[in-house]
Design a protein around this motif. Structure first.
Motif, short mmCIF file in Angstrom:
data_model
loop_
_atom_site.label_atom_id
_atom_site.label_comp_id
_atom_site.label_asym_id
_atom_site.label_seq_id
_atom_site.Cartn_x
_atom_site.Cartn_y
_atom_site.Cartn_z
N LYS A 51 -8.70 4.38 1.66
CA LYS A 51 -8.62 3.07 1.00
C LYS A 51 -9.15 3.18 -0.43
O LYS A 51 -8.55 2.66 -1.37
N GLU A 52 -10.28 3.86 -0.60
CA GLU A 52 -10.87 4.03 -1.93
C GLU A 52 -10.00 4.88 -2.85
O GLU A 52 -9.86 4.60 -4.03
N THR A 73 0.85 -1.19 0.00
CA THR A 73 0.00 0.00 0.00
C THR A 73 0.88 1.24 0.00
O THR A 73 1.65 1.45 0.94
N LYS A 101 -14.89 6.34 6.77
CA LYS A 101 -13.73 5.60 7.27
C LYS A 101 -12.93 4.86 6.20
O LYS A 101 -11.77 4.54 6.42
N ASN A 102 -13.51 4.63 5.03
CA ASN A 102 -12.75 3.95 3.96
C ASN A 102 -12.31 4.93 2.86
O ASN A 102 -11.93 4.52 1.77
N TRP A 103 -12.33 6.21 3.14
CA TRP A 103 -11.99 7.26 2.18
C TRP A 103 -10.60 7.06 1.57
O TRP A 103 -10.45 7.00 0.36
N SER A 109 -12.05 11.90 12.08
CA SER A 109 -12.42 10.96 11.01
C SER A 109 -11.18 10.34 10.37
O SER A 109 -11.22 9.20 9.93
N ILE A 167 -9.75 7.21 12.30
CA ILE A 167 -10.44 5.91 12.21
C ILE A 167 -10.45 5.36 10.78
O ILE A 167 -11.26 4.49 10.46
N GLN A 168 -9.55 5.84 9.94
CA GLN A 168 -9.49 5.34 8.57
C GLN A 168 -9.12 3.85 8.55
O GLN A 168 -8.33 3.39 9.39
N THR A 169 -9.67 3.11 7.59
CA THR A 169 -9.38 1.68 7.48
C THR A 169 -8.00 1.43 6.90
O THR A 169 -7.44 0.35 7.08
N MET A 170 -7.44 2.39 6.19
CA MET A 170 -6.08 2.28 5.66
C MET A 170 -5.15 3.04 6.60
O MET A 170 -5.44 4.18 6.98
N GLY A 171 -4.05 2.45 6.97
CA GLY A 171 -3.20 3.07 7.98
C GLY A 171 -1.92 3.71 7.50
O GLY A 171 -1.26 4.39 8.26
#
Length: 144
Positions: free
Chosen positions: A101-102, A3, A97-99, A25, A28-32
């Motif tokens: 990642k997308e 990634t 939260k998946n912003w 926000s 808490i993102q799903t991508m770190g």
């Protein structure tokens, strides 16, 4: 799959509340694999201490812009960015939260060089921010 690191650049001059919502926000993102660079018009020591204490999990860099204006603020952020992908955003958004990642998934297509939006604008602000609404008004005025 590796990634790529994302650098999020946020120029800010607004009230703290909008920054807090945005940084919350982002925390808490799903991508770190990202860093957050907040570029202040004027960076006060109290702001720096407060944000670093409130968001210890974020890779947070707080800097002061070199010259006035939005472009200068973004360029200042770029000077500090270490990511392979750069994201510019305003300080008054609240991404899902998946912003990230997308956004990152968009770059899996080698023909993609940049991404934007969608931006959901509240009805009360359409006339102020929506470019299409602006052009529709211009066209209507020109016809009359």
């Amino acid at each position: 799959m590796n990634t790529p690191k994302v650098s999020i650049i946020i120029p800010t001059a607004r009230a703290k509340d909008s920054r807090f919502k945005l940084l919350e926000s982002l925390s808490i993102q799903t991508m770190g694999n990202f860093e957050v660079i907040v570029v202040f018009r004027t960076l006060l020591l109290e702001d720096k201490r407060e944000l670093q204490k409130k968001y210890p999990k974020l890779k947070l860099l707080l800097v002061e812009q070199k010259h006035p204006g939005l472009v200068s603020a973004r360029n200042t952020g770029i000077d500090y960015a270490t990511g392979e992908i750069t994201v510019f955003t305003d300080d008054d958004i609240t991404p899902v939260k998946n912003w990230l990642k997308e956004i990152n998934l968009s770059f899996n297509n080698t023909q993609v060089g940049g991404v934007s939006g969608p931006t959901i604008i509240p009805k009360g602000f359409l006339d102020n921010r929506d470019l299409l609404s602006f052009f529709e008004k211009k066209i209507q005025i020109s016809i009359h």
